[in-house]
Design an enzyme around this catalytic site. Sequence first.
Site, PDB file in Angstrom:
ATOM      1  N   GLY A   1     -40.793  77.723  -7.481  1.00 37.84           N
ATOM      2  CA  GLY A   1     -42.160  78.205  -7.370  1.00 37.84           C
ATOM      3  C   GLY A   1     -42.682  78.637  -6.022  1.00 37.84           C
ATOM      4  O   GLY A   1     -43.854  79.022  -5.937  1.00 37.84           O
TER       5      GLY A   1
ATOM      6  N   GLY B   1     -41.795  81.307  -4.116  1.00 39.35           N
ATOM      7  CA  GLY B   1     -41.666  82.730  -3.808  1.00 39.35           C
ATOM      8  C   GLY B   1     -42.984  83.475  -3.886  1.00 39.35           C
ATOM      9  O   GLY B   1     -43.884  83.127  -4.653  1.00 39.35           O
TER      10      GLY B   1
ATOM     11  N   CYS C   1     -43.652  84.801  -7.327  1.00 40.30           N
ATOM     12  CA  CYS C   1     -43.388  83.816  -8.368  1.00 40.30           C
ATOM     13  C   CYS C   1     -44.693  83.127  -8.764  1.00 40.30           C
ATOM     14  O   CYS C   1     -45.469  82.723  -7.891  1.00 40.30           O
ATOM     15  CB  CYS C   1     -42.387  82.778  -7.882  1.00 40.30           C
ATOM     16  SG  CYS C   1     -42.002  81.497  -9.083  1.00 40.30           S
TER      17      CYS C   1
END
Length: 354
Positions: free
Chosen positions: A178, A180, A183
Amino acid sequence: MTITEGLTFDDVFLIPKYSDIEHRADVSTKTQILPGFTLEVPFVSANMDTVTEHKMAFSMMEHGGLGVLHRYLTIEDMLKEIDLYNAEVKAHGIKTSVPFVVSIGANDFERTKAAYEAGIRNFCIDVAHGHHLLVKRCIEKLRTLYSDIGIIAGNVCTYQGAFDLFSWGADCIKVGVGPGSVCTTRIKTGSGYPQLSAIQLAFKAKKDYLAKNPEAQKFIIADGGIKYYGDLTKAIAAGGDAVMMGSLFAGCKQTPGTVFRNENEEMVKSYRGMASIPAQSDFGIEDFNEEGISLTVKYRGNVKHIIERMVKGLRSGMSYSGARDIKTLQNVAEFVRVTQSGHFEGQPHKAFKN
């Protein structure tokens, strides 16, 4: 129910130490992420369809890093990418031991067989939640089918997830659920772990595993969450043998896709999360949970210049800790937790005048 504390890169600074390093060039950025392979710089371009295909993989290798080919290709197109990469290497007369890594899914054995027969000996099992039975079965099957391959597996963000992947047979793990920039896993699912703490947990798992298996070689790729070059130093100091990045490489000349002008007449390229609606739709995947976004980023030119700036920042960061190599940095690094005011103080800001 338990509640633990997790920290990310913005929550800490590295504490400067005494240094006798007179020149940045004296600092070594060499690292390993697979047994028998050395990278000159600890940078890996992400296995995303808007980041890494053969041109990016070749450029990363040419400048000392590594590119991981994404898995959202037909087998035929994957083989073309492998051939094109090999042609680039041959045309430039380069003799390299840097691996070419192909991403696969947890049940992607037909793709694995085709890549293996094409000469590929390094694979990245690409699963959003890598601490999973399917990943365990995949690693075990690959070890049975092929005795001479390197396996990167992920993603995980906990001590147990890292330790289990090492135990199941992964040579290297990818850490990050999570963090990114494209993301949305944490927003859509409520799951994840702050990236700095996730890397530290994986590093502890690695040390504990090696204490029980001293003959083994195990490695960590810190995947995601890098916003500034200084975050690279933090990620490696926390325990990453290398850092995987998508957003910092997005928009480069060597990434897939074309350059076009946006409504402001700026030169841009597309960048998207692999779990975004456009990406999943393009690849004909219907049963999925949207956990990514799609956007454009400014065209950034040759990746060579970005890598050069990253190397300068990393070497400077290491010299502040008095570390001449990555292992030393990880041994001597100390972090200080900062308040929101402390974080702001470290950003460029205007002086206040009465």
